[in-house]
Design a protein around this motif. Structure first.
Motif, mmCIF file in Angstrom:
data_model
loop_
_atom_site.group_PDB
_atom_site.id
_atom_site.type_symbol
_atom_site.label_atom_id
_atom_site.label_comp_id
_atom_site.label_asym_id
_atom_site.label_seq_id
_atom_site.Cartn_x
_atom_site.Cartn_y
_atom_site.Cartn_z
ATOM 1 N N PRO A 238 -114.632 -38.428 -37.670
ATOM 2 C CA PRO A 238 -114.991 -38.125 -39.067
ATOM 3 C C PRO A 238 -116.232 -37.237 -39.114
ATOM 4 N N HIS A 239 -116.300 -36.385 -40.126
ATOM 5 C CA HIS A 239 -117.419 -35.451 -40.240
ATOM 6 C C HIS A 239 -118.403 -35.938 -41.295
ATOM 7 N N GLY A 240 -119.642 -36.192 -40.895
ATOM 8 C CA GLY A 240 -120.729 -36.467 -41.831
ATOM 9 C C GLY A 240 -120.352 -37.444 -42.917
ATOM 10 N N ASN A 241 -120.506 -36.990 -44.151
ATOM 11 C CA ASN A 241 -120.178 -37.811 -45.319
ATOM 12 C C ASN A 241 -118.914 -37.326 -46.002
ATOM 13 N N ASP A 242 -117.985 -36.767 -45.249
ATOM 14 C CA ASP A 242 -116.738 -36.282 -45.826
ATOM 15 C C ASP A 242 -115.970 -37.407 -46.506
ATOM 16 N N THR A 243 -115.306 -37.037 -47.589
ATOM 17 C CA THR A 243 -114.375 -37.968 -48.219
ATOM 18 C C THR A 243 -113.113 -38.054 -47.380
ATOM 19 N N LEU A 244 -112.256 -38.997 -47.721
ATOM 20 C CA LEU A 244 -111.009 -39.155 -46.986
ATOM 21 C C LEU A 244 -110.169 -37.883 -47.068
ATOM 22 N N THR A 245 -110.124 -37.269 -48.237
ATOM 23 C CA THR A 245 -109.356 -36.038 -48.414
ATOM 24 C C THR A 245 -109.920 -34.913 -47.560
ATOM 25 N N GLN A 246 -111.241 -34.792 -47.526
ATOM 26 C CA GLN A 246 -111.867 -33.742 -46.715
ATOM 27 C C GLN A 246 -111.624 -33.954 -45.225
ATOM 28 N N MET A 247 -111.708 -35.204 -44.775
ATOM 29 C CA MET A 247 -111.414 -35.493 -43.369
ATOM 30 C C MET A 247 -109.996 -35.070 -43.018
ATOM 31 N N TYR A 271 -113.144 -42.453 -33.286
ATOM 32 C CA TYR A 271 -113.888 -43.654 -33.657
ATOM 33 C C TYR A 271 -114.526 -43.378 -35.017
ATOM 34 N N PRO A 272 -114.681 -44.368 -35.879
ATOM 35 C CA PRO A 272 -115.211 -44.120 -37.230
ATOM 36 C C PRO A 272 -116.720 -43.907 -37.237
ATOM 37 N N LEU A 273 -117.156 -42.785 -36.690
ATOM 38 C CA LEU A 273 -118.586 -42.474 -36.597
ATOM 39 C C LEU A 273 -119.028 -41.564 -37.737
ATOM 40 N N GLY A 274 -118.568 -41.815 -38.916
ATOM 41 C CA GLY A 274 -118.938 -40.989 -40.048
ATOM 42 C C GLY A 274 -117.999 -41.238 -41.208
ATOM 43 N N GLY A 275 -118.139 -40.395 -42.220
ATOM 44 C CA GLY A 275 -117.331 -40.544 -43.418
ATOM 45 C C GLY A 275 -118.150 -41.099 -44.565
ATOM 46 N N ALA A 276 -117.779 -40.707 -45.761
ATOM 47 C CA ALA A 276 -118.499 -41.128 -46.961
ATOM 48 C C ALA A 276 -118.490 -42.649 -47.104
ATOM 49 N N ALA A 277 -119.533 -43.158 -47.702
ATOM 50 C CA ALA A 277 -119.618 -44.597 -47.944
ATOM 51 C C ALA A 277 -118.428 -45.057 -48.784
ATOM 52 N N GLY A 278 -117.881 -46.187 -48.406
ATOM 53 C CA GLY A 278 -116.773 -46.742 -49.169
ATOM 54 C C GLY A 278 -115.403 -46.338 -48.686
ATOM 55 N N VAL A 279 -115.337 -45.441 -47.691
ATOM 56 C CA VAL A 279 -114.028 -45.057 -47.142
ATOM 57 C C VAL A 279 -113.502 -46.198 -46.281
ATOM 58 N N SER A 280 -112.322 -46.665 -46.598
ATOM 59 C CA SER A 280 -111.693 -47.742 -45.837
ATOM 60 C C SER A 280 -111.304 -47.243 -44.454
ATOM 61 N N ASP A 283 -107.572 -46.865 -44.261
ATOM 62 C CA ASP A 283 -107.128 -45.614 -44.880
ATOM 63 C C ASP A 283 -107.493 -44.418 -44.003
ATOM 64 N N MET A 284 -108.654 -44.490 -43.355
ATOM 65 C CA MET A 284 -109.083 -43.402 -42.488
ATOM 66 C C MET A 284 -108.109 -43.217 -41.331
ATOM 67 N N LEU A 285 -107.732 -44.318 -40.689
ATOM 68 C CA LEU A 285 -106.805 -44.218 -39.566
ATOM 69 C C LEU A 285 -105.448 -43.717 -40.019
ATOM 70 N N GLN A 286 -104.996 -44.192 -41.173
ATOM 71 C CA GLN A 286 -103.712 -43.734 -41.694
ATOM 72 C C GLN A 286 -103.759 -42.230 -41.954
ATOM 73 N N ALA A 287 -104.833 -41.762 -42.586
ATOM 74 C CA ALA A 287 -104.966 -40.328 -42.858
ATOM 75 C C ALA A 287 -105.068 -39.541 -41.553
ATOM 76 N N TYR A 288 -105.732 -40.115 -40.577
ATOM 77 C CA TYR A 288 -105.921 -39.468 -39.279
ATOM 78 C C TYR A 288 -104.589 -39.237 -38.588
ATOM 79 N N VAL A 289 -103.781 -40.282 -38.515
ATOM 80 C CA VAL A 289 -102.486 -40.168 -37.833
ATOM 81 C C VAL A 289 -101.557 -39.231 -38.590
ATOM 82 N N LYS A 290 -101.523 -39.385 -39.898
ATOM 83 C CA LYS A 290 -100.616 -38.546 -40.685
ATOM 84 C C LYS A 290 -101.023 -37.076 -40.639
#
Length: 333
Positions: A238-247, A271-280, A283-290
């Motif tokens: 994950p990049h910085g404080n990116d939202t799920l959509t941005q990631m 590994y979840p070393l970033g991302g905006a606060a509140g990102v599940s 959901d992050m892994l699902q978005a990552y794989v898809k």
């Protein structure tokens, strides 16, 4: 799953038994969590006693570790040719010590040593289905900086040949600090090492853990098919404080802008070393794989042992266990 270090040989049968028990437990845990492969590091000096001499005992010990992984249902992503350097604090803080032949090696001697290393590994595991691939080196990078001191990642150069900035590096300190800058350095090195492997075993898959392609959503990879690799190994976080959509957009763009050369992709580090606060994280892994499908054929994350073994504080342990639980579910959607 990722990552086990092979750094030293047991000195007696009791220690060997304890190491074997520990490895069975770790590899078994990875398999239970749905893992199919484990990434192992083998340092250059753990397998060689000089630039041209193989430590046969160490090579057999490496094969023994691979056999344990296979017994637990895993294949091995063997990452090697790393010069494992002393961390900040000096040699006394390190659990490995570099031999004199390696600390004094010239660029030519180091290159010869790396060819010796890979030729030995290719011979040891020739035709073996226990090896998923040979990963030439972790995160080489020499393509974007245009000064004499141009390399980063695990091709990092330093004012000291074995300085503190990177712990698992290919150290061509003299080459990397002298002009002119050579943007093709990584490619030429990759092609040479891949050729050494394939002279022994033409069927063996070769890759390298790519940092250059991971730092930029659209930049070129360090090496491609013409440089001797058989698939891309990307390290995407994950990049910085990116939202799920941005990631998801960045991850998809990274895959879509790889060369159209038919090579598949394995995400070798995540590994979840970033991302905006509140990102599940689910959901992050699902978005990552898809977002990285369908070209990506496998995803790897980290397992270092249990939280208790790692002496984690309660908060760190809870986060670590949470991620392992999410990742081990695979694709539940």
């Amino acid at each position: 799953m990722n990552l086990a270090d092979i750094m030293a040989l047991p000195t007696d049968s009791a220690m060997q038994s304890a190491v074997d028990k520990h490895l069975h437990a770790d590899f078994g845990a990875m398999k239970t969590m749905g893992g199919t492969a484990v990434r192992l590091y083998a340092s250059l000096d753990s397998i060689l006693t000089s630039a041209t001499t193989v430590n046969a005992t160490a090579l057999v010990a490496l094969a023994h570790i691979v056999d344990i992984a296979v017994a637990e249902g895993l294949v091995v992503d063997l990452t090697g040719a790393n010069v494992m350097r002393n961390p900040p604090g000096g040699p006394e803080k390190s659990y490995w010590q570099l031999p004199a032949w390696l600390t004094k090696a010239t660029d030519g001697e180091l290159r010869a040593a790396q060819k010796t290393f890979w030729t030995a590994c290719a011979t040891q595991f020739k035709g073996s289905p226990s090896i998923l691939d040979f990963n030439l080196i972790n995160e080489p990078y020499s393509e974007s900086v245009t000064t004499a001191d141009f390399a980063g990642g695990c091709l990092c150069s330093n004012t000291s040949a074995f300085g503190p900035s990177c712990h698992d590096c290919l150290c061509y300190s003299n080459h990397l600090q002298r002009a002119p800058y050579d943007k093709n350095f990584t490619k030429a090195w990759c092609k040479e090492m891949s050729a050494a492997i394939k002279r022994v075993d033409s069927t063996r898959r070769v890759t390298l853990g790519d940092l250059a392609a991971s730092l930029s959503p659209t930049g070129p990879p360090s090496c491609s098919a013409e440089d001797g690799i058989d698939y891309y190994s990307l390290h995407l976080y994950p990049h910085g404080n990116d939202t799920l959509t941005q990631m998801a957009e960045k991850w998809k763009r990274r895959i879509d802008t790889l060369p159209d050369d038919g090579l598949p992709v394995i995400i070798e580090e995540m590994y979840p070393l970033g991302g905006a606060a509140g990102v599940s994280w689910t959901d992050m892994l699902q978005a990552y794989v898809k977002s990285t499908s369908p070209r990506t054929v496998g995803w790897m994350s980290f397992y270092w042992g249990t939280a208790e073994q790692l002496n984690m504080n309660p908060i760190g342990a809870a986060l670590y266990d949470k991620w392992l639980g999410i990742f081990s579910k695979g694709r539940p959607w």
